[in-house]
Scaffold this motif. Structure first.
Motif, mmCIF file in Angstrom:
data_model
loop_
_atom_site.group_PDB
_atom_site.id
_atom_site.type_symbol
_atom_site.label_atom_id
_atom_site.label_comp_id
_atom_site.label_asym_id
_atom_site.label_seq_id
_atom_site.Cartn_x
_atom_site.Cartn_y
_atom_site.Cartn_z
ATOM 1 N N CYS A 14 0.835 -1.195 0.000
ATOM 2 C CA CYS A 14 0.000 0.000 0.000
ATOM 3 C C CYS A 14 0.876 1.252 0.000
ATOM 4 N N GLU A 15 0.328 2.327 -0.547
ATOM 5 C CA GLU A 15 1.065 3.580 -0.629
ATOM 6 C C GLU A 15 0.919 4.408 0.647
ATOM 7 N N GLY A 16 1.998 5.113 1.001
ATOM 8 C CA GLY A 16 1.965 6.032 2.121
ATOM 9 C C GLY A 16 2.106 5.360 3.468
ATOM 10 N N LYS A 17 1.933 6.154 4.495
ATOM 11 C CA LYS A 17 2.037 5.673 5.870
ATOM 12 C C LYS A 17 0.995 4.594 6.117
ATOM 13 N N SER A 18 1.384 3.515 6.838
ATOM 14 C CA SER A 18 0.470 2.388 6.997
ATOM 15 C C SER A 18 0.058 2.088 8.439
ATOM 16 N N PRO A 62 -2.998 10.593 2.162
ATOM 17 C CA PRO A 62 -4.105 10.962 1.278
ATOM 18 C C PRO A 62 -4.670 9.800 0.465
ATOM 19 N N HIS A 63 -4.016 8.644 0.476
ATOM 20 C CA HIS A 63 -4.526 7.470 -0.233
ATOM 21 C C HIS A 63 -5.647 6.779 0.546
ATOM 22 N N TYR A 103 -8.153 -3.772 2.511
ATOM 23 C CA TYR A 103 -8.147 -2.688 1.529
ATOM 24 C C TYR A 103 -7.039 -1.701 1.887
ATOM 25 N N CYS A 104 -6.233 -1.343 0.892
ATOM 26 C CA CYS A 104 -5.165 -0.363 1.101
ATOM 27 C C CYS A 104 -5.711 1.030 1.387
ATOM 28 N N THR A 105 -6.970 1.247 1.112
ATOM 29 C CA THR A 105 -7.570 2.571 1.272
ATOM 30 C C THR A 105 -8.398 2.707 2.546
ATOM 31 N N ARG A 106 -8.329 1.692 3.427
ATOM 32 C CA ARG A 106 -9.150 1.716 4.646
ATOM 33 C C ARG A 106 -8.284 1.561 5.891
ATOM 34 N N VAL A 107 -8.676 2.274 6.934
ATOM 35 C CA VAL A 107 -8.095 2.095 8.270
ATOM 36 C C VAL A 107 -9.257 1.975 9.243
ATOM 37 N N ARG A 108 -9.161 0.995 10.122
ATOM 38 C CA ARG A 108 -10.133 0.874 11.213
ATOM 39 C C ARG A 108 -9.478 1.385 12.487
#
Length: 71
Positions: free
Chosen positions: A5-9, A31-32, A50-55
């Motif tokens: 995934c892109e960016g901070k994880s 921003p991703h 999903y690379c675009t989701r954070v819980r």
């Protein structure tokens, strides 16, 4: 998978802060991320990734209880 995934994880520095503050910080720092879900501990969630989701897992007071990560 987070390495794909892109960016901070992950955001270990957000443990102990208010869930809403954590959500805004995550959106600002990566921003991703298009979805930040604030989830009460004990709630059942799907196991899909999903690379675009954070819980953001919070306690009954809305305080982050575990490190938010992409997924």
């Amino acid at each position: 998978m987070a390495s794909e995934c892109e960016g901070k994880s992950s955001w270990p520095e957000l443990v102990g802060v208010q869930g809403e503050v954590a959500a805004e910080t995550i959106k600002r720092e990566n921003p991703h991320i298009t979805t930040v879900d604030i989830v009460l501990e004990g709630t059942s969630v799907t196991k899909d990734f999903y690379c675009t989701r954070v819980r953001v897992w919070v306690d009954e007071n809305g305080i982050v209880i575990s490190v938010p990560t992409i997924g």
